[in-house]
Design a protein around this motif. Structure first.
Motif, PDB file in Angstrom:
ATOM      1  N   PRO A 126      15.758   4.896  33.750  1.00 23.83           N
ATOM      2  CA  PRO A 126      16.012   4.839  35.380  1.00 23.83           C
ATOM      3  C   PRO A 126      17.372   4.717  35.725  1.00 23.83           C
ATOM      4  N   ALA A 127      18.246   3.814  34.917  1.00 23.67           N
ATOM      5  CA  ALA A 127      19.612   3.854  35.353  1.00 23.67           C
ATOM      6  C   ALA A 127      20.462   4.993  35.056  1.00 23.67           C
ATOM      7  N   PHE A 128      20.003   6.089  34.365  1.00 21.47           N
ATOM      8  CA  PHE A 128      20.459   7.382  33.977  1.00 21.47           C
ATOM      9  C   PHE A 128      20.419   8.203  35.433  1.00 21.47           C
ATOM     10  N   PHE A 129      19.122   8.048  35.945  1.00 24.01           N
ATOM     11  CA  PHE A 129      18.895   8.689  37.210  1.00 24.01           C
ATOM     12  C   PHE A 129      19.320   8.146  38.375  1.00 24.01           C
ATOM     13  N   LYS A 130      19.613   6.984  38.297  1.00 25.39           N
ATOM     14  CA  LYS A 130      20.204   6.165  39.579  1.00 25.39           C
ATOM     15  C   LYS A 130      21.660   6.773  39.816  1.00 25.39           C
ATOM     16  N   LYS A 131      22.280   7.336  38.692  1.00 26.31           N
ATOM     17  CA  LYS A 131      23.659   7.735  38.877  1.00 26.31           C
ATOM     18  C   LYS A 131      23.758   9.097  39.959  1.00 26.31           C
ATOM     19  N   ASN A 132      22.587   9.759  40.018  1.00 29.76           N
ATOM     20  CA  ASN A 132      22.488  10.728  41.141  1.00 29.76           C
ATOM     21  C   ASN A 132      20.957  10.737  41.432  1.00 29.76           C
ATOM     22  N   PRO A 133      20.988   9.911  42.580  1.00 29.99           N
ATOM     23  CA  PRO A 133      19.592   9.672  43.172  1.00 29.99           C
ATOM     24  C   PRO A 133      18.972  10.777  43.806  1.00 29.99           C
ATOM     25  N   THR A 134      17.789  11.186  43.550  1.00 31.53           N
ATOM     26  CA  THR A 134      16.939  12.269  44.091  1.00 31.53           C
ATOM     27  C   THR A 134      15.587  11.875  44.537  1.00 31.53           C
ATOM     28  N   ALA A 135      14.971  12.777  45.192  1.00 25.32           N
ATOM     29  CA  ALA A 135      13.743  12.522  45.846  1.00 25.32           C
ATOM     30  C   ALA A 135      12.543  12.897  44.871  1.00 25.32           C
ATOM     31  N   ASN A 136      12.880  13.471  43.845  1.00 23.66           N
ATOM     32  CA  ASN A 136      11.679  13.609  42.834  1.00 23.66           C
ATOM     33  C   ASN A 136      12.170  13.828  41.431  1.00 23.66           C
ATOM     34  N   VAL A 137      11.216  13.890  40.457  1.00 24.19           N
ATOM     35  CA  VAL A 137      11.767  14.171  39.189  1.00 24.19           C
ATOM     36  C   VAL A 137      12.441  15.446  38.785  1.00 24.19           C
ATOM     37  N   PHE A 138      11.926  16.446  39.564  1.00 24.36           N
ATOM     38  CA  PHE A 138      12.191  17.784  39.348  1.00 24.36           C
ATOM     39  C   PHE A 138      13.701  17.934  39.438  1.00 24.36           C
ATOM     40  N   GLU A 139      14.412  17.493  40.401  1.00 24.34           N
ATOM     41  CA  GLU A 139      15.636  17.533  40.832  1.00 24.34           C
ATOM     42  C   GLU A 139      16.411  16.611  39.754  1.00 24.34           C
ATOM     43  N   ALA A 140      15.862  15.307  39.555  1.00 23.20           N
ATOM     44  CA  ALA A 140      16.425  14.457  38.719  1.00 23.20           C
ATOM     45  C   ALA A 140      16.899  15.065  37.033  1.00 23.20           C
ATOM     46  N   LEU A 141      16.196  15.826  36.813  1.00 21.35           N
ATOM     47  CA  LEU A 141      16.250  16.535  35.255  1.00 21.35           C
ATOM     48  C   LEU A 141      17.512  17.437  35.274  1.00 21.35           C
ATOM     49  N   GLN A 142      18.349  17.872  36.633  1.00 18.18           N
ATOM     50  CA  GLN A 142      19.424  18.673  36.543  1.00 18.18           C
ATOM     51  C   GLN A 142      20.682  18.229  35.558  1.00 18.18           C
ATOM     52  N   ASN A 143      20.801  16.943  35.346  1.00 25.62           N
ATOM     53  CA  ASN A 143      21.810  16.327  34.470  1.00 25.62           C
ATOM     54  C   ASN A 143      21.385  15.898  33.111  1.00 25.62           C
ATOM     55  N   VAL A 144      20.198  16.504  32.581  1.00 24.84           N
ATOM     56  CA  VAL A 144      19.749  16.394  31.174  1.00 24.84           C
ATOM     57  C   VAL A 144      20.175  17.781  30.083  1.00 24.84           C
ATOM     58  N   ASN A 145      21.015  17.471  29.237  1.00 22.07           N
ATOM     59  CA  ASN A 145      21.365  18.377  28.520  1.00 22.07           C
ATOM     60  C   ASN A 145      20.399  19.461  28.210  1.00 22.07           C
ATOM     61  N   GLY A 146      20.315  20.806  28.334  1.00 24.60           N
ATOM     62  CA  GLY A 146      19.344  21.841  27.786  1.00 24.60           C
ATOM     63  C   GLY A 146      18.166  21.856  28.503  1.00 24.60           C
ATOM     64  N   VAL A 147      18.094  21.209  29.763  1.00 26.24           N
ATOM     65  CA  VAL A 147      17.049  21.325  30.321  1.00 26.24           C
ATOM     66  C   VAL A 147      17.487  21.483  31.888  1.00 26.24           C
ATOM     67  N   ARG A 148      16.799  22.527  32.585  1.00 23.01           N
ATOM     68  CA  ARG A 148      17.325  22.958  33.922  1.00 23.01           C
ATOM     69  C   ARG A 148      16.271  23.047  34.696  1.00 23.01           C
ATOM     70  N   PRO A 149      16.250  22.681  36.028  1.00 22.55           N
ATOM     71  CA  PRO A 149      15.184  22.751  36.872  1.00 22.55           C
ATOM     72  C   PRO A 149      15.343  24.275  37.481  1.00 22.55           C
TER      73      PRO A 149
END
Length: 754
Positions: A126-149
């Motif tokens: 969760p600390a990783f996703f708190k760096k850029n808070p989003t309203a859902n998991v779909f948007e939260a994945l935008q900062n995971v390398n190799g994974v794109r919403p």
């Protein structure tokens, strides 16, 4: 009088015997660790440290206890404490670890250290996703390398998840290891999972069908929820944006006696202010009203056997369209709008059988009901998926064996050609049994080999075998080399695989009876941990992959701009590339996560090779964090970068760009945590104010004529270029590769009660 003395004596003895407590502090390098988990092994007694690292566990009997302190990113410690009518004090000093040391379960279906597993697994807390808070998991994945919403529509903003450039249907999404988000629900199932209840996300890139069956072809994402023992009593996280978005996330835990605990989570999201900054008379962002309720029960059993149950209800009302649209126009041909009502139930759990052997029964059931209209085209669909799986974990000498049997039941029905045959509605219904075996062999402390084989039977396609092989070599304690090879398969699920198939903008053409897709994959992974002076740490993760597809099903946009043609590829498709991640931690508190991916995804048919649509050549992600300790202020700078993608044009006269430009979304956040239990955060999203209409005359084709009332056709049915329609276009919103939402501020607050 004797009764009074007896009662007083009993109360005093109760205080002595049952009023003992363990208190203490958790530190690292002399600094307190707030919110660290502290618990007593083999019990449901536990707590979290306060802002100054202090904790207290009360109401204990006399005895000997093993107390464990753990904290994300640090190596857990255990201490044995003896209570004899006293209060015991204990201090833990935790040393920093890397994410490479965390326990994962997704790669092998068994808990194992990330450094020990032969299968590469990426972990995001969760600390990783708190760096850029989003309203859902779909948007939260935008900062995971190799994974794109990937957004699939400019109007309703539905989308899917691309892993290493592969389309969304090749990604399987699990919740607590159960495949409950798939097919129709992939578009919506990642919305509304309460972020306060997420323990971590595990990502596997590459085929995992030998363990998880169909759909796990390109990779999988496992959303793992918290257990009540380690969760705080209450969490509240609410934020709003300058666009008018409001998101509220609640989490609550309770212990019901000594053997039962439960978590309750709720997520509410609302956005109801139409905005049209690109001036095409269509909403830039879909209006949404969403609520999701989640409850998870954990039951304590003899010998710590597992028993948990969870359920989630999800409801969403979303619409996008012309700015004048209101619900009274739903389904009509006066004002264009795309309106989607989604109602969804999920139920899943795990039960360890009461045997000496490690046997676990896992199960899930989902019911998804969707009532949608795209302009004047209705799309009514129901999907039900039931899943049951029994696994037997057995160790024999240096063999760690896993046997499994699974049964999956799929039901799908809609009002489109996907479930129509000879003019009759025929729902897609299938039961797919499967068995699998896995053997993890430890040749030595440094070398491990994992071999697996799965057999599935689908009455529509017959027998399907998916083997895999994984090898791990610990070159040193800080150097791990892995080689993975295997196959994947995916049974045919046309529905919702392309939003344009549902808008009415294009006709769906199925050329032939479609066969299941098959993939063959090789992946080489290298992990490196580097420790420098002053407690600095660098973790490197490098992967190279090659995936070859046969019978691939891809939508053909190019042959006829008014049709989407589905058929098996008469040839092959290839996905190949290299990705690298770096986790860097400095002793002064500066942390960096960097990622980059280079890839080439193409298809070859009739000797002609073409790039896959909507797939970037390269991408990058980053996150930089720093805490100014005297100010109690955290700074987070996150972003991503994507290379050009081939886009779906409507013909030779279409004036829009064939390839997207290099584009980036960057964000900055400031968080103040100087109040006990509270965090106040705010910042700016999309700092560069990037939107995909830059450099394009328009994004939505013929936005002024969404029902094609003024389009003229020649005798062959092709669109004619006219004075009113010089580019020979029809209405089409599928030219999309990124969000239309520009720069915006946000402000939020978090509260935690332990």
């Amino acid at each position: 009088m004797k009764k009074k003395y007896s009662l007083l004596l009993f109360l005093l003895m109760s205080i002595v015997v049952f009023g003992q407590e363990i208190e203490g502090r958790v530190l690292s390098n002399g600094e307190p660790l707030p919110y660290a988990n502290v618990y007593i092994s083999e019990t449901n007694k536990g707590t979290s440290t306060d802002d100054n690292g202090y904790f207290k566990i009360e109401k204990l009997e006399n005895g000997v206890y093993e107390v464990v302190a753990s904290y994300t990113g640090f190596i857990p410690k255990k201490k044995e404490i003896r209570l004899e009518n006293n209060t015991a004090s204990v201090e833990f000093n935790l040393k920093r670890a890397s994410s490479l040391d965390e326990v994962v379960i997704t790669g092998t279906l068994k808990p194992v250290s990330r450094m020990e597993t032969p299968v590469p697994v990426e972990v995001y807390k969760p600390a990783f996703f708190k760096k850029n808070p989003t309203a859902n998991v779909f948007e939260a994945l935008q900062n995971v390398n190799g994974v794109r919403p990937q957004l699939n529509c400019n109007i309703c903003n539905t989308g899917d998840i691309h892993i290493n450039g592969l389309e969304g249907p090749y990604t399987m999404v699990l919740i607590d290891g159960m495949p409950i988000v798939s097919g129709l629900s992939t578009v919506y199932g990642l919305s509304g999972i309460p972020n306060s209840l997420i323990e971590r996300l595990e990502v596997v890139k590459g085929p995992a069908s030998s363990l998880y069956g169909s759909e796990a072809v390109g990779g999988l994402i496992n959303v793992i929820t918290k257990e009540a023992l380690y969760a705080p009593k209450l969490t509240v996280d609410a934020f709003g944006t300058t666009w008018g978005e409001l998101n509220v996330d609640l989490g609550y835990k309770a212990l019901l006696g000594e053997k039962t605990s439960f978590l309750l989570g709720a997520n509410y999201f609302n956005y109801d202010q139409p905005i049209d900054n690109n001036n095409d008379n269509f909403t830039d962002l879909t209006l949404q009203h969403r609520i999701s309720l989640f409850q998870k029960w954990n039951f304590k059993r003899k010998e710590n056997r597992v028993f948990s149950l969870a359920a989630r209800y999800f409801y969403e009302d979303r619409w996008g369209g012309e700015m004048q649209w209101t619900p009274e126009f739903r389904g009509g041909d006066e004002i264009y709008g795309e309106s989607i009502y989604t109602s969804r139930w999920e139920f899943f759990g795990n039960y360890q059988l009461p045997f000496k052997e490690k046997m676990l029964f896992s199960f899930s059931y989902t019911d998804h009901d969707q009532n949608s209209v795209y302009g004047d085209e209705p799309y009514l669909a129901q999907q039900r998926i039931a899943f049951g799986q029994l696994t037997w974990d057995k160790e024999v000498n240096n063999h760690n064996l896993l046997f499994g049997a699974a049964l999956r039941y799929n039901f799908y029905d809609d009002n489109t050609t996907a479930t129509a045959s000879d003019g009759e509605n025929k729902p897609d219904e299938a039961a797919i049994p499967g068995i699998f075996v896995q053997d993890e062999i430890k040749f030595s402390k440094k070398q491990t080999l994992l071999a697996g084989l799965r057999y599935d039977y689908d009455k529509r396609h017959g027998s399907i075998l998916t083997p895999r092989l994984a090898y791990k070599w610990s070159v040193t304690d800080n150097d791990i080399l892995r080689l993975n090879a295997g196959t994947g398969f995916r049974v045919v699920n046309l529905f919702t695989e392309d939003h344009a198939a549902l808008t009415g903008a294009r006709d769906v053409i199925i050329e032939e009876e479609l066969d299941p897709e098959q993939s063959y994959n090789v992946n080489i992974n290298y992990l490196k941990k580097i420790y420098t002076g002053n407690d600095n740490f660098i973790g490197l993760d490098l992967s190279v992959w090659y995936t070859y597809f046969t019978n691939m099903i891809l939508p053909d946009y190019d042959t006829n701009p008014n049709q989407i043609i589905y058929d098996n590829l008469d040839g092959h498709a290839v996905s190949t590339g290299v990705s690298a991640n770096a986790d860097i931690v400095f002793y002064n508190g500066l942390k960096m996560t960097l990622g980059a991916t280079l890839m080439d995804v193409s298809q070859t048919e009739n000797g002609e090779r073409t790039r896959q649509m909507l797939t970037e050549r390269f991408s990058g992600t980053w996150g930089v964090s720093y805490k100014i300790m005297p100010w109690n202020l955290n700074l987070d700078y996150t972003g991503n970068l994507y290379g050009p993608m081939r886009l779906p044009l409507l013909g030779d006269l279409d004036p829009r760009k064939e390839y997207s430009p290099v584009w980036s979304v960057q964000n900055i956040q400031f968080t103040y945590d100087g109040f006990k239990g509270f965090e106040i955060y705010g910042g700016v999203k999309n700092l560069l104010n990037w939107t995909p209409n830059r450099g394009n005359p328009f994004i939505i084709a013929r936005a002024h004529d969404p029902f094609d009332k003024n389009v003229e056709y020649d005798p062959e049915g092709n669109v004619m270029a006219t004075e009113e329609n010089p580019y020979a276009l029809t209405f089409d919103p599928s030219y999309v590769y990124g969000p239309n939402q520009g720069i915006r501020g946000f402000l939020g607050v978090r509260y935690r009660l332990d």
